[in-house]
Design an enzyme around this catalytic site. Structure first.
Site, PDB file in Angstrom:
ATOM      1  N   ALA A  65     -99.127 -33.272  45.594  1.00 24.93           N
ATOM      2  CA  ALA A  65     -99.238 -33.118  47.047  1.00 24.93           C
ATOM      3  C   ALA A  65     -97.918 -32.559  47.565  1.00 24.93           C
ATOM      4  O   ALA A  65     -96.895 -32.657  46.898  1.00 24.93           O
ATOM      5  CB  ALA A  65     -99.509 -34.483  47.675  1.00 24.93           C
ATOM      6  N   GLY A 105    -101.243 -35.072  42.654  1.00 24.20           N
ATOM      7  CA  GLY A 105    -102.433 -34.404  43.196  1.00 24.20           C
ATOM      8  C   GLY A 105    -102.843 -33.193  42.357  1.00 24.20           C
ATOM      9  O   GLY A 105    -104.021 -32.839  42.314  1.00 24.20           O
ATOM     10  N   GLU A 108    -104.807 -34.550  39.665  1.00 21.58           N
ATOM     11  CA  GLU A 108    -106.046 -35.075  40.264  1.00 21.58           C
ATOM     12  C   GLU A 108    -107.031 -33.940  40.564  1.00 21.58           C
ATOM     13  O   GLU A 108    -108.237 -34.129  40.473  1.00 21.58           O
ATOM     14  CB  GLU A 108    -105.721 -35.877  41.535  1.00 21.58           C
ATOM     15  N   GLU A 128     -96.655 -40.525  40.968  1.00 23.43           N
ATOM     16  CA  GLU A 128     -96.554 -41.041  42.347  1.00 23.43           C
ATOM     17  C   GLU A 128     -95.738 -42.322  42.427  1.00 23.43           C
ATOM     18  O   GLU A 128     -95.074 -42.574  43.443  1.00 23.43           O
ATOM     19  CB  GLU A 128     -97.963 -41.298  42.914  1.00 23.43           C
TER      20      GLU A 128
HETATM   21  N1  3HC Z   1     -93.768 -31.293  47.436  1.00 17.99           N
HETATM   22  C1  3HC Z   1     -92.868 -30.548  48.117  1.00 17.99           C
HETATM   23  N2  3HC Z   1     -91.812 -29.954  47.534  1.00 17.99           N
HETATM   24  C2  3HC Z   1     -91.657 -30.125  46.215  1.00 17.99           C
HETATM   25  C3  3HC Z   1     -92.553 -30.880  45.445  1.00 17.99           C
HETATM   26  C4  3HC Z   1     -93.658 -31.487  46.098  1.00 17.99           C
HETATM   27  N3  3HC Z   1     -94.554 -32.198  45.431  1.00 17.99           N
HETATM   28  N4  3HC Z   1     -92.135 -30.867  44.161  1.00 17.99           N
HETATM   29  C5  3HC Z   1     -91.027 -30.125  44.136  1.00 17.99           C
HETATM   30  N5  3HC Z   1     -90.722 -29.678  45.368  1.00 17.99           N
HETATM   31  C6  3HC Z   1     -89.617 -28.797  45.746  1.00 17.99           C
HETATM   32  C7  3HC Z   1     -88.262 -29.459  45.523  1.00 17.99           C
HETATM   33  O1  3HC Z   1     -87.866 -30.212  46.647  1.00 17.99           O
HETATM   34  C8  3HC Z   1     -87.371 -28.259  45.303  1.00 17.99           C
HETATM   35  O2  3HC Z   1     -87.090 -27.702  46.555  1.00 17.99           O
HETATM   36  P1  3HC Z   1     -85.673 -26.984  46.811  1.00 17.99           P
HETATM   37  O3  3HC Z   1     -85.609 -25.865  45.830  1.00 17.99           O
HETATM   38  O4  3HC Z   1     -85.766 -26.596  48.230  1.00 17.99           O
HETATM   39  O5  3HC Z   1     -84.642 -28.051  46.543  1.00 17.99           O
HETATM   40  C9  3HC Z   1     -88.283 -27.280  44.561  1.00 17.99           C
HETATM   41  O6  3HC Z   1     -89.622 -27.713  44.833  1.00 17.99           O
HETATM   42  C10 3HC Z   1     -88.087 -27.282  43.062  1.00 17.99           C
HETATM   43  O7  3HC Z   1     -88.127 -28.619  42.589  1.00 17.99           O
HETATM   44  P2  3HC Z   1     -87.097 -29.145  41.480  1.00 17.99           P
HETATM   45  O8  3HC Z   1     -85.707 -28.766  41.847  1.00 17.99           O
HETATM   46  O9  3HC Z   1     -87.395 -30.579  41.276  1.00 17.99           O
HETATM   47  O10 3HC Z   1     -87.547 -28.247  40.232  1.00 17.99           O
HETATM   48  P3  3HC Z   1     -87.706 -28.629  38.713  1.00 17.99           P
HETATM   49  O11 3HC Z   1     -88.171 -27.413  38.042  1.00 17.99           O
HETATM   50  O12 3HC Z   1     -86.477 -29.335  38.231  1.00 17.99           O
HETATM   51  O13 3HC Z   1     -88.882 -29.740  38.663  1.00 17.99           O
HETATM   52  C11 3HC Z   1     -91.036 -30.667  39.149  1.00 17.99           C
HETATM   53  C12 3HC Z   1     -90.174 -29.390  39.015  1.00 17.99           C
HETATM   54  C13 3HC Z   1     -91.144 -31.369  37.780  1.00 17.99           C
HETATM   55  C14 3HC Z   1     -92.385 -30.269  39.644  1.00 17.99           C
HETATM   56  C15 3HC Z   1     -90.338 -31.631  40.137  1.00 17.99           C
HETATM   57  O14 3HC Z   1     -90.033 -30.922  41.322  1.00 17.99           O
HETATM   58  C16 3HC Z   1     -91.141 -32.824  40.519  1.00 17.99           C
HETATM   59  O15 3HC Z   1     -91.158 -33.786  39.788  1.00 17.99           O
HETATM   60  N6  3HC Z   1     -91.803 -32.774  41.684  1.00 17.99           N
HETATM   61  C17 3HC Z   1     -92.530 -33.881  42.224  1.00 17.99           C
HETATM   62  C18 3HC Z   1     -93.837 -34.093  41.532  1.00 17.99           C
HETATM   63  C19 3HC Z   1     -94.567 -35.235  42.158  1.00 17.99           C
HETATM   64  O16 3HC Z   1     -94.032 -36.283  42.403  1.00 17.99           O
HETATM   65  N7  3HC Z   1     -95.846 -35.037  42.424  1.00 17.99           N
HETATM   66  C20 3HC Z   1     -96.642 -36.023  43.037  1.00 17.99           C
HETATM   67  C21 3HC Z   1     -96.573 -35.852  44.515  1.00 17.99           C
HETATM   68  S1  3HC Z   1     -97.377 -37.159  45.398  1.00 17.99           S
HETATM   69  C22 3HC Z   1     -99.017 -36.805  45.245  1.00 17.99           C
HETATM   70  O17 3HC Z   1     -99.393 -35.885  44.610  1.00 17.99           O
HETATM   71  C23 3HC Z   1     -99.943 -37.713  46.015  1.00 17.99           C
HETATM   72  C24 3HC Z   1    -101.359 -37.505  45.609  1.00 17.99           C
HETATM   73  O18 3HC Z   1    -101.721 -38.476  44.704  1.00 17.99           O
HETATM   74  C25 3HC Z   1    -102.253 -37.600  46.796  1.00 17.99           C
END
Ligand code: 3HC
Ligand code: NAI
Length: 693
Positions: A65, A105, A108, A128
């Site tokens: 998400a 997500g 998912e 998450e």
């Molecule tokens: N939403 C918004 N922005 C995100 C994002 C997300 N899910 N994931 C990454 N970003 C942004 C980061 O803030 C960063 O922004 P910036 O360049 O402005 O600082 C950019 O994307 C790149 O991210 P990273 O620096 O972390 O890049 P990496 O290549 O090192 O890692 C990644 C990539 C493994 C995808 C890592 O960013 C990550 O772990 N992201 C989060 C993944 C996550 O937690 N997903 C679950 C979200 S909650 C959800 O899905 C709820 C659902 O169940 C309803």
């Protein structure tokens, strides 16, 4: 090609419709992406395509998400649920083609495809929990139906990114595609589904794996028990577990989904997830330095030198050996060098899953020597000798003569003035502080200390190198103790004072432990050894520590310190320590008083926040959130409380902290003097989070 919207296209490859997302940086499920998916699947479904492939451009499949949308007012757009329903109910096979990461997500969504194809380098997971959440788009109900209850419990409560080959074994991925040929492989797989008339697998309808766990509550009870320590204080792991329990015990998929939605809502509106989401961005923000842009050239680091093979030098060296960078370790005493190398080997051998050949490969990158001149060809030299300015200056003056031009000269000093150290060289622009935390091979934090003259490319190189060795770097300016230890001094002072006013060490420790720290300051002292920095000859029984050390109660290693320890090193409050403390109190003419837990916490934490404000006031940290990153990674501040500055805002902001500091100042003096900036923040109605250094 049909352009569905700004981030989505629909193309045709023979009988297969291909929906492609391209929403940098990580194809997160923003409103735009959800709309693109919804309209894309609608258009593909309305066409005569016999199968549909969903694929992403850029570095990754959907990474989850869009976290920036959480808590923000929603734009009218397709819901994820609508997208998923359309995918699952598609009358033609839907294949998700995964590279990079399919997370949260993103996974998912992929679980609503009928099949998944991935390249071996891809990783899949439901992380998450790390944001204080649970998968809120059906993941808690679908994952256990694919991988089984035990694996789902492990995956969802750890948030682990599972490599595609392992995911294939678990049934999460149906086919591994050759690297670089994902699209072709996914289309071929889709054609095969059509040719072989493969079933349209709806995960939500298959309960076989859940049946195996029905009527076995002990699976959950044991899992909770086994992980109690790891989950302590966090709300999200328990909510994730409850969702899987609901998957097993509900009468229908929809009933489980409703429970997921209920628990998701609870977490999303709570303060823990707010803190953990804040922290996610804080950590990424810390890498950004306003006057050192991302494209600043960096110096190449092919070989590292480390001075001192003691507690820190050994751990620091391991970080580089682990990523293939050779290290020359220089000592002054053969015995210390041998001991240091032995400790490193032992650490490698003891590390989990260590393979002997890997240990040997890493050890072979480390060369120990007593010859200072061996540092001549190093690109970065990190000094980790005794914490004394005269010794540090002597070492840096010698380094100046030996190191090659352009080599970065770094000090691991905990408190000393990096500018003064740099002044011992003719090249202060090449000098920087790299403050690792103990154990340096384990702890994630690296404080990078920018001296007055430190060159920008030296800073850029240090920040990038930190990432390469798996550290989270935070830039700090020169001041005693930098960010972390400077604030810690405030807490330590209050902890000591509290004990002289009537609280026992175990009272202080309990309050901080319950707050979420891994241990309190006194248990920590016992672990580290009370005699660090204590000199027997000079000890005159003037402090509680002096008396304890004089009695040979030097901490865990001697079986007693502030606490008494049994043979399993379990701590017990000590009547001996209690008597020593009470004697001290009587001698000083004080009356011990009952001190509330609330006061203990506020006395320990508020002066830290005040010091954090001073650090920002003096420009020694770039932004408020950097301070929080230091505390979460270097000192065990519970991430579900965001860090001291976030916590300050959470509990009432500058006005609340100021009022308490003033009250304490009135009662106990200028240790609680509020900083001018704290006064101003409170007067202006601003938050700690607004502060920039
Ligand atoms: N939403 C918004 N922005 C995100 C994002 C997300 N899910 N994931 C990454 N970003 C942004 C980061 O803030 C960063 O922004 P910036 O360049 O402005 O600082 C950019 O994307 C790149 O991210 P990273 O620096 O972390 O890049 P990496 O290549 O090192 O890692 C990644 C990539 C493994 C995808 C890592 O960013 C990550 O772990 N992201 C989060 C993944 C996550 O937690 N997903 C679950 C979200 S909650 C959800 O899905 C709820 C659902 O169940 C309803
Ligand atoms: P230590 O006492 O374990 O090791 C220091 C080593 O340096 C000794 O083996 C000594 O023989 C060697 N040494 C002394 N002079 C030398 C010289 N001129 N050339 C080469 N080697 C020399 O000390 P520790 O704990 O590793 O600390 C080192 C530095 O790291 C200090 O500045 C300390 O403040 C800092 N630091 C320590 C932390 C800790 O938790 N121990 C945490 C973060 C920083």
């Amino acid at each position: 090609m049909t352009e569905i919207n700004s981030v989505t296209t629909l193309t045709r490859e023979g009988d297969v419709a291909v929906i492609t997302l391209n929403s940098p940086p990580v194809n997160a499920l923003s409103a735009n992406v959800r709309d693109g998916l919804y309209e894309g699947f609608k258009a593909a479904g309305a066409s005569d395509a016999k199968a549909i492939v969903l694929i992403c451009e850029g570095r990754t499949f959907i990474a989850g998400a869009d976290i920036t949308e959480f808590g923000a007012p929603g734009k009218p757009s397709a819901s994820l649920f609508d997208v998923q329903t359309m995918m699952e109910n598609s009358p033609v096979p839907v294949v998700a083609a995964i590279h990079g990461t399919a997370l949260g997500g993103g996974l998912e969504v992929a679980l609503c495809a009928h099949y998944r194809v991935a390249v071996p380098s891809a990783r899949l997971g439901l992380p998450e929990v790390a944001l204080g959440l649970l998968p809120g788009a059906g993941g808690t109900q679908r994952l256990p139906r694919v991988v089984g209850v035990e694996t789902a419990l492990e995956m969802m409560t750890s948030g682990r990114h599972v490599p595609a080959p392992e995911a294939a074994k678990l049934g999460l991925v149906d086919e591994l595609a050759p690297e670089g040929q994902l699209k072709e492989a996914a289309i071929a797989f889709a054609n095969k589904c059509v040719a072989e008339n493969k079933p349209l697998v709806k995960i939500s309808e298959n309960n076989t794996k859940l049946e195996a766990a029905k009527g076995k509550p002990e699976i959950f009870a044991e899992f909770r028990k086994k992980n109690a320590r790891k989950f302590r204080g966090f709300d999200a792991p328990e909510a994730n577990i409850k969702c899987i329990e609901a998957a097993v015990n509900s009468n229908s998929f929809e009933e489980g989904l409703a429970e997921e939605r209920r628990l998701f809502g609870g977490l999303m509106s709570g303060s823990q997830s707010a803190a953990q989401r804040y922290y996610f961005f804080a950590e990424r923000q810390a890498a950004k330095i306003p006057d050192v842009p991302d494209d600043t050239p960096v110096r190449e680091i092919k070989k590292v030198g480390v001075l001192g093979a003691g507690t820190m030098g050994g751990g620091i060296s391991m970080n580089f050996a682990n990523v293939g960078i050779p290290v020359t370790i220089v000592e002054v005493q053969q015995e210390a060098l041998d001991r240091g190398m032995k400790v490193i080997r032992g650490n490698y051998e003891r590390s989990r899953g260590a393979k002997p050949e890997e240990t040997e490969a890493r050890m072979s990158r480390l060369t120990g020597t007593l010859d200072f001149n061996a540092l001549a060809d190093c690109d970065l030299i990190i000094e980790a000798v005794f914490e004394r300015m005269d010794i540090k200056k002597d070492v840096f003056a010698r380094l100046d003569k030996v190191a090659k031009p352009g080599a970065i000269l770094a000090s691991n000093t905990s408190y000393l003035n990096v500018d003064e150290i740099a002044s011992a060289t003719s090249r202060p622009q090449d000098v920087i502080g790299l403050h690792f935390f103990s154990p340096a091979n384990v702890m994630k934090l690296l404080e990078v200390i920018r001296g007055e003259k430190t060159a920008k490319d030296v800073i850029a190189t240090s920040m990038k190198l930190a990432k390469k060795i798996g550290k989270i770097a935070v830039l700090a300016g020169v001041c005693p103790g930098f960010i972390g230890n400077r604030m810690l001094s405030q807490r330590q002072r209050e902890a000591q004072k509290l004990v002289l006013e009537g609280a026992m060490p175990w009272d202080v420790d309990r309050v901080l432990y319950d707050f979420g720290f891994p241990m309190g300051p006194f248990a920590m002292s016992d672990l580290a050894g009370l005699d660090i920095g204590w000199v027997k000859e000079n000890s005159k029984g003037e402090t509680i520590r002096d008396v304890l050390c004089e009695m040979d109660r030097r901490g865990q290693k001697t079986g007693a310190g502030y606490y008494d320890y049994d043979e399993n090193r379990t701590a017990k409050p000590s009547p001996v320590t209690e008597k020593i403390i009470n004697d001290f109190i009587v001698k000083s003419g004080r009356n011990p008083r009952k001190i509330s837990d609330e006061e203990i916490l506020e006395r320990c934490v508020f002066p830290m926040i005040n010091e954090g404000v001073k650090i920002l006031e003096e420009g020694k940290a770039i932004r408020s959130s950097d301070i929080d990153v230091v505390w979460v990674n270097g000192y065990g501040w519970p991430v579900y409380r965001g860090g001291p500055m976030f916590y300050g805002d959470l509990i009432g902001g500058p006005q609340k902290v100021l009022a308490k500091m003033k009250e304490f100042q009135g009662a106990m003096g200028d240790d609680f003097k509020p900083s001018a900036l704290l006064e101003k923040l409170a007067a202006d109605g601003k938050k700690f989070g607004d502060l920039k250094g």
